[in-house]
Design an enzyme around this catalytic site. Sequence first.
Site, PDB file in Angstrom:
ATOM      1  N   PRO A 231      35.473  39.935  -3.128  1.00  0.00           N
ATOM      2  CA  PRO A 231      34.330  39.607  -3.987  1.00  0.00           C
ATOM      3  C   PRO A 231      33.430  38.501  -3.448  1.00  0.00           C
ATOM      4  O   PRO A 231      33.899  37.511  -2.895  1.00  0.00           O
ATOM      5  CB  PRO A 231      34.973  39.192  -5.305  1.00  0.00           C
ATOM      6  CG  PRO A 231      36.404  38.962  -5.021  1.00  0.00           C
ATOM      7  CD  PRO A 231      36.753  39.792  -3.827  1.00  0.00           C
ATOM      8  N   ASN A 232      32.143  38.725  -3.642  1.00  0.00           N
ATOM      9  CA  ASN A 232      31.053  37.794  -3.315  1.00  0.00           C
ATOM     10  C   ASN A 232      30.722  37.722  -1.827  1.00  0.00           C
ATOM     11  O   ASN A 232      29.739  37.098  -1.450  1.00  0.00           O
ATOM     12  CB  ASN A 232      31.317  36.373  -3.868  1.00  0.00           C
ATOM     13  CG  ASN A 232      31.333  36.369  -5.381  1.00  0.00           C
ATOM     14  OD1 ASN A 232      30.391  36.848  -6.000  1.00  0.00           O
ATOM     15  ND2 ASN A 232      32.408  35.877  -5.972  1.00  0.00           N
TER      16      ASN A 232
ATOM     17  N   ARG B 271      23.826  31.703  -0.303  1.00  0.00           N
ATOM     18  CA  ARG B 271      24.056  30.434  -1.015  1.00  0.00           C
ATOM     19  C   ARG B 271      25.220  29.719  -0.357  1.00  0.00           C
ATOM     20  O   ARG B 271      25.986  30.305   0.399  1.00  0.00           O
ATOM     21  CB  ARG B 271      24.380  30.700  -2.502  1.00  0.00           C
ATOM     22  CG  ARG B 271      23.166  31.190  -3.267  1.00  0.00           C
ATOM     23  CD  ARG B 271      23.423  31.256  -4.743  1.00  0.00           C
ATOM     24  NE  ARG B 271      23.710  29.940  -5.300  1.00  0.00           N
ATOM     25  CZ  ARG B 271      24.006  29.728  -6.584  1.00  0.00           C
ATOM     26  NH1 ARG B 271      24.081  30.717  -7.425  1.00  0.00           N
ATOM     27  NH2 ARG B 271      24.243  28.517  -7.022  1.00  0.00           N
TER      28      ARG B 271
ATOM     29  N   TYR C 189      30.051  28.166   3.777  1.00  0.00           N
ATOM     30  CA  TYR C 189      30.323  29.477   4.388  1.00  0.00           C
ATOM     31  C   TYR C 189      29.376  29.847   5.533  1.00  0.00           C
ATOM     32  O   TYR C 189      29.476  30.929   6.088  1.00  0.00           O
ATOM     33  CB  TYR C 189      30.258  30.566   3.306  1.00  0.00           C
ATOM     34  CG  TYR C 189      31.292  30.374   2.217  1.00  0.00           C
ATOM     35  CD1 TYR C 189      32.655  30.363   2.527  1.00  0.00           C
ATOM     36  CD2 TYR C 189      30.918  30.173   0.892  1.00  0.00           C
ATOM     37  CE1 TYR C 189      33.603  30.169   1.540  1.00  0.00           C
ATOM     38  CE2 TYR C 189      31.870  29.985  -0.100  1.00  0.00           C
ATOM     39  CZ  TYR C 189      33.200  29.981   0.229  1.00  0.00           C
ATOM     40  OH  TYR C 189      34.150  29.793  -0.738  1.00  0.00           O
TER      41      TYR C 189
ATOM     42  N   ASN D 238      39.671  39.872   4.427  1.00  0.00           N
ATOM     43  CA  ASN D 238      39.340  38.625   3.749  1.00  0.00           C
ATOM     44  C   ASN D 238      39.305  38.963   2.265  1.00  0.00           C
ATOM     45  O   ASN D 238      38.285  39.449   1.752  1.00  0.00           O
ATOM     46  CB  ASN D 238      37.986  38.083   4.217  1.00  0.00           C
ATOM     47  CG  ASN D 238      37.663  36.743   3.547  1.00  0.00           C
ATOM     48  OD1 ASN D 238      38.345  36.342   2.611  1.00  0.00           O
ATOM     49  ND2 ASN D 238      36.635  36.064   4.032  1.00  0.00           N
TER      50      ASN D 238
ATOM     51  N   GLU E  33      44.820  38.214   8.143  1.00  0.00           N
ATOM     52  CA  GLU E  33      44.052  37.608   7.051  1.00  0.00           C
ATOM     53  C   GLU E  33      43.005  36.683   7.676  1.00  0.00           C
ATOM     54  O   GLU E  33      43.344  35.897   8.569  1.00  0.00           O
ATOM     55  CB  GLU E  33      45.020  36.807   6.165  1.00  0.00           C
ATOM     56  CG  GLU E  33      44.371  36.115   4.989  1.00  0.00           C
ATOM     57  CD  GLU E  33      45.383  35.268   4.203  1.00  0.00           C
ATOM     58  OE1 GLU E  33      46.607  35.300   4.514  1.00  0.00           O
ATOM     59  OE2 GLU E  33      44.941  34.539   3.290  1.00  0.00           O
TER      60      GLU E  33
ATOM     61  N   ALA F  44      38.274  35.493  -3.189  1.00  0.00           N
ATOM     62  CA  ALA F  44      38.949  34.824  -4.313  1.00  0.00           C
ATOM     63  C   ALA F  44      40.259  35.520  -4.693  1.00  0.00           C
ATOM     64  O   ALA F  44      41.189  34.877  -5.214  1.00  0.00           O
ATOM     65  CB  ALA F  44      38.012  34.768  -5.512  1.00  0.00           C
TER      66      ALA F  44
ATOM     67  N   ARG G  92      40.474  22.467   1.364  1.00  0.00           N
ATOM     68  CA  ARG G  92      39.720  22.723   0.132  1.00  0.00           C
ATOM     69  C   ARG G  92      40.574  22.471  -1.114  1.00  0.00           C
ATOM     70  O   ARG G  92      41.611  21.831  -1.035  1.00  0.00           O
ATOM     71  CB  ARG G  92      39.145  24.145   0.194  1.00  0.00           C
ATOM     72  CG  ARG G  92      38.206  24.303   1.420  1.00  0.00           C
ATOM     73  CD  ARG G  92      37.409  25.561   1.379  1.00  0.00           C
ATOM     74  NE  ARG G  92      36.502  25.571   0.226  1.00  0.00           N
ATOM     75  CZ  ARG G  92      35.875  26.663  -0.199  1.00  0.00           C
ATOM     76  NH1 ARG G  92      36.054  27.824   0.410  1.00  0.00           N
ATOM     77  NH2 ARG G  92      35.066  26.600  -1.246  1.00  0.00           N
TER      78      ARG G  92
ATOM     79  N   HIS H  22      39.642  33.964   6.881  1.00  0.00           N
ATOM     80  CA  HIS H  22      38.804  33.198   5.951  1.00  0.00           C
ATOM     81  C   HIS H  22      37.755  32.432   6.726  1.00  0.00           C
ATOM     82  O   HIS H  22      38.048  31.878   7.795  1.00  0.00           O
ATOM     83  CB  HIS H  22      39.649  32.224   5.121  1.00  0.00           C
ATOM     84  CG  HIS H  22      40.612  32.931   4.235  1.00  0.00           C
ATOM     85  ND1 HIS H  22      40.223  33.532   3.057  1.00  0.00           N
ATOM     86  CD2 HIS H  22      41.924  33.183   4.381  1.00  0.00           C
ATOM     87  CE1 HIS H  22      41.278  34.126   2.515  1.00  0.00           C
ATOM     88  NE2 HIS H  22      42.322  33.938   3.296  1.00  0.00           N
TER      89      HIS H  22
HETATM   90  O1  CA2 Z   1      36.730  31.044   3.145  1.00  0.00           O
HETATM   91  C1  CA2 Z   1      36.769  32.244   2.800  1.00  0.00           C
HETATM   92  O2  CA2 Z   1      36.536  33.164   3.568  1.00  0.00           O
HETATM   93  C2  CA2 Z   1      37.038  32.610   1.340  1.00  0.00           C
HETATM   94  O3  CA2 Z   1      37.854  33.775   1.350  1.00  0.00           O
HETATM   95  C3  CA2 Z   1      35.689  32.884   0.709  1.00  0.00           C
HETATM   96  C4  CA2 Z   1      35.751  33.171  -0.791  1.00  0.00           C
HETATM   97  C5  CA2 Z   1      36.573  32.099  -1.517  1.00  0.00           C
HETATM   98  O4  CA2 Z   1      36.743  32.448  -2.873  1.00  0.00           O
HETATM   99  C6  CA2 Z   1      37.943  31.908  -0.860  1.00  0.00           C
HETATM  100  O5  CA2 Z   1      38.642  30.867  -1.553  1.00  0.00           O
HETATM  101  C7  CA2 Z   1      37.791  31.525   0.590  1.00  0.00           C
HETATM  102  C8  CA2 Z   1      34.330  33.209  -1.343  1.00  0.00           C
HETATM  103  C9  CA2 Z   1      33.528  34.396  -0.809  1.00  0.00           C
HETATM  104  C10 CA2 Z   1      32.032  34.159  -0.769  1.00  0.00           C
HETATM  105  O6  CA2 Z   1      31.557  33.410  -1.855  1.00  0.00           O
HETATM  106  C11 CA2 Z   1      30.245  33.008  -1.869  1.00  0.00           C
HETATM  107  C12 CA2 Z   1      29.931  31.988  -2.733  1.00  0.00           C
HETATM  108  C13 CA2 Z   1      28.621  31.535  -2.793  1.00  0.00           C
HETATM  109  C14 CA2 Z   1      27.644  32.123  -2.008  1.00  0.00           C
HETATM  110  C15 CA2 Z   1      27.966  33.157  -1.153  1.00  0.00           C
HETATM  111  C16 CA2 Z   1      29.273  33.617  -1.078  1.00  0.00           C
END
Ligand code: CA2
Length: 157
Positions: free
Chosen positions: A14-15, A22, A27, A78, A102, A81, A111, A104
């Site tokens: 997700p995301n 953002r 990221y 990946n 895996e 969340a 974090r 990230h």
């Molecule tokens: O560091 C990573 O790759 C994560 O898997 C990214 C996830 C996060 O929930 C994990 O804890 C670590 C978040 C994916 C992307 O989220 C965004 C948030 C804001 C703007 C764009 C993407």
Amino acid sequence: MSKTVSRILFVDGPNLNVLGKREPCVYGNRTLDDIRKEVSAAATLAGAEVAFFQSNHEGEIVDRLQKARDDADGIVINPAAYTHTSVAIRDALLYCGLPAMEVHLSNLSKREEFRKISLVEDVVVGRVCGIGGYGYVLAFMAIMHILQGEKGNAYER
Ligand code: CA2
């Protein structure tokens, strides 16, 4: 003797579809498409076949991992969340029975406490964290190395 082409499936949670739009300080500013292009270039050089899947929905990720049993040789995932919450994705990784890495973008060890927990870390062969999108390329290379069965590897499937 004919050489078989390794098929590597990249699964993003997700995301990650809005990556680069953002939170660039956490990221980076590259999009998932940018990362996929870099991975595809590495795959061409390695003579591998890659497929990409992203979903914001846990069940869709489970469905894709189940299918991978029949159409992939290795996984780079990946779970985003869902890394920290999903027993279902962990179980699907076990079901598909393929070597998985895996990945990230961020260094989870630096974090929040809840991001330090991964429900998949002990069912994958290894993890790459904290080097942004290039981690996908390194995870791909690790999977290729594993599939090529180099002697003396210190990993377990
Ligand atoms: O560091 C990573 O790759 C994560 O898997 C990214 C996830 C996060 O929930 C994990 O804890 C670590 C978040 C994916 C992307 O989220 C965004 C948030 C804001 C703007 C764009 C993407």
